[in-house]
Design an enzyme around this catalytic site. Structure first.
Site, short mmCIF file in Angstrom:
data_model
loop_
_atom_site.label_atom_id
_atom_site.label_comp_id
_atom_site.label_asym_id
_atom_site.label_seq_id
_atom_site.Cartn_x
_atom_site.Cartn_y
_atom_site.Cartn_z
N ILE A 1 3.48 -4.81 0.44
CA ILE A 1 2.16 -4.47 0.99
C ILE A 1 1.33 -5.74 1.23
CG2 ILE A 1 -0.01 -3.23 0.55
CD1 ILE A 1 1.75 -1.21 -1.11
N THR B 1 -6.48 -1.58 -3.67
CA THR B 1 -5.70 -0.40 -3.25
C THR B 1 -4.43 -0.32 -4.09
OG1 THR B 1 -4.60 -1.73 -1.56
CG2 THR B 1 -6.49 -0.42 -0.83
N ARG C 1 -3.73 -0.52 -8.26
CA ARG C 1 -3.83 0.39 -9.42
C ARG C 1 -5.18 0.14 -10.09
NH1 ARG C 1 -0.62 3.09 -7.46
NH2 ARG C 1 1.44 3.75 -8.17
N ASP D 1 -9.45 2.21 -3.79
CA ASP D 1 -8.69 3.43 -3.47
C ASP D 1 -8.06 3.98 -4.74
OD1 ASP D 1 -7.49 5.30 -1.62
OD2 ASP D 1 -5.59 4.25 -1.92
N GLU E 1 -8.42 7.88 -12.77
CA GLU E 1 -8.29 8.78 -11.62
C GLU E 1 -7.53 10.06 -11.92
OE1 GLU E 1 -6.14 6.04 -8.91
OE2 GLU E 1 -4.53 7.53 -8.91
N HIS F 1 -7.22 7.52 -3.63
CA HIS F 1 -5.78 7.21 -3.59
C HIS F 1 -5.15 7.74 -2.29
CE1 HIS F 1 -2.48 5.94 -6.60
NE2 HIS F 1 -2.02 5.81 -5.38
N GLN F 2 -5.71 7.33 -1.17
CA GLN F 2 -5.18 7.81 0.10
C GLN F 2 -4.49 6.71 0.90
OE1 GLN F 2 -9.28 8.78 1.91
NE2 GLN F 2 -8.17 8.13 3.71
#
Ligand code: NAI
Length: 332
Positions: A155, A232, A234, A258, A263, A295-296
């Site tokens: 990523i 984005t 953890r 994110d 969460e 978390h999208q």
């Protein structure tokens, strides 16, 4: 083979039903997460399919094995919610989807950065109320700014290349450096050297004992005043208390997340009729320069397609006695 599918969302059902036409498994979709209380729903199934917040602990695994479940299929990359040693004790293989569209997450990080900078979320609401004023929407050119990345794996690499395309100076810190990125213009340096230079810092490393609370009082103090932080990866990479302090003092200019450490009890569900008791996320939500998504990052058609294909392919390999190339083992 019968699969007990936990934590089902409408999109999971539609993508898996669609791709299951090529596999013809019997799938029982359950909306509830897999826990000690719901494990009995898997009775009669040979496989369970689970996601990031299902609780696949020793008690659950023991019950699954006793009920005749023979394999655990994660429809995600991370496996921190599975007791791998317990799975091995019960001879339960655990398979996952090691990589699915790094572009999905990298592009979401960019979207968060652009939203926080150019405040398009505020402009959208304003215009709907016929407020055409620009006051408070001032942003900055990304061109020529310094963007720093922690973790240049699948990523992080994609994110670096997008930022190079914006004309940014891209700095990176990783325990393993990528020659191809260096050739493309990315400059590697130690974390301590990178923090004071970054106008934007984006986190793309995994959560482990070395990276837990990577962003804390000390590292925040090293950051440039007014810098933007994007996570984005953890939630546990960030000490939320420290970040709240840095936002209150104005030292941290903007935050886009994110992921959130707590969460598990919030994300992937509609709590609009409930009282949220997590004071930290409520405090974060109160800042005008904080953007939270639930978390999208992974949530694109391409990623969901890969997730469904690879998960069902993992289970097919199991039924055919073929090697499980996407198996996770306790020492991994
Ligand atoms: P990856 O394994 O390809 O890359 C991780 C990189 O971090 C590697 O280059 C590794 O050397 C580096 N790294 C490891 N320990 C480090 C340390 N102590 N300091 C600095 N760098 C370190 O992983 P990938 O696929 O790029 O995913 C990155 C993270 O993104 C995942 O760990 C996951 O937490 C998160 N993720 C978030 C999603 C979302 O929907 N928001 C979806 C998928 C992944």
């Amino acid at each position: 083979m019968k699969i007990a599918f936990f934590s089902t969302q409408s999109y999971d059902k539609s993508f898996f039903e669609d791709h299951n036409r090529d596999f013809d498994f019997a799938i029982d979709f359950f909306e509830v997460p897999l826990t000690e209380q719901t494990v009995n729903l898997a009775a009669g199934a040979q496989a369970v399919c689970v996601f990031v917040n299902d609780r696949v602990n020793a008690v659950v695994l023991e019950k699954l094995a006793a009920q005749g479940v023979a394999i655990v299929a994660l429809r995600c990359a991370g496996f921190n919610n599975v007791d791998l040693a317990a799975a091995a004790r019960h001879s339960l293989p655990v398979v996952r989807v090691p990589a699915y569209s790094p572009h999905a997450v990298a592009e979401h990080a960019v979207a968060m950065m652009l939203t926080l900078n150019r405040k398009t979320h505020k402009a959208y609401n304003r215009i709907r109320e016929q407020n055409f004023s620009l006051a408070g929407l001032l942003g900055f050119d990304l061109f020529g700014k310094t963007v720093a990345v922690v973790g240049t794996g699948n990523i992080g690499q994609v994110f670096c290349r997008i930022m190079l395309g914006f004309g940014c100076r891209v700095l990176a810190y990783d325990v393993a450096e990528q020659d191809a990125l260096k050739q493309a213009g990315v400059i590697y340096m130690p974390l301590d050297a990178l923090l004071p230079q970054a106008d934007v810092l984006s986190l793309h490393c995994p959560l482990n004992e070395h990276t837990k609370y990577l962003i804390n009082d000390k590292t925040l103090a090293r950051m440039k005043p007014g810098a933007m932080l994007i996570n984005t990866s953890r939630g546990g990479l960030i000490d939320t208390r420290s970040v709240i302090q840095a936002l209150k003092s104005g030292h941290l200019g903007a935050l886009g997340v994110d992921v959130y450490e707590q969460e598990e009890s919030l994300f992937f569900r509609d709590l609009s009729d409930h009282i949220v008791t997590d004071d930290m996320i409520m405090r974060l939500m109160s800042f005008p320069n904080v953007l939270i998504t639930a978390h999208q990052g992974f949530f694109t058609q391409e990623a969901l397609t890969q997730i469904a294909q690879v998960t069902l392919g993992n289970l097919k390999a199991f039924t055919e006695g073929k090697p499980l190339t996407n198996a996770v083992r306790p020492n991994k």
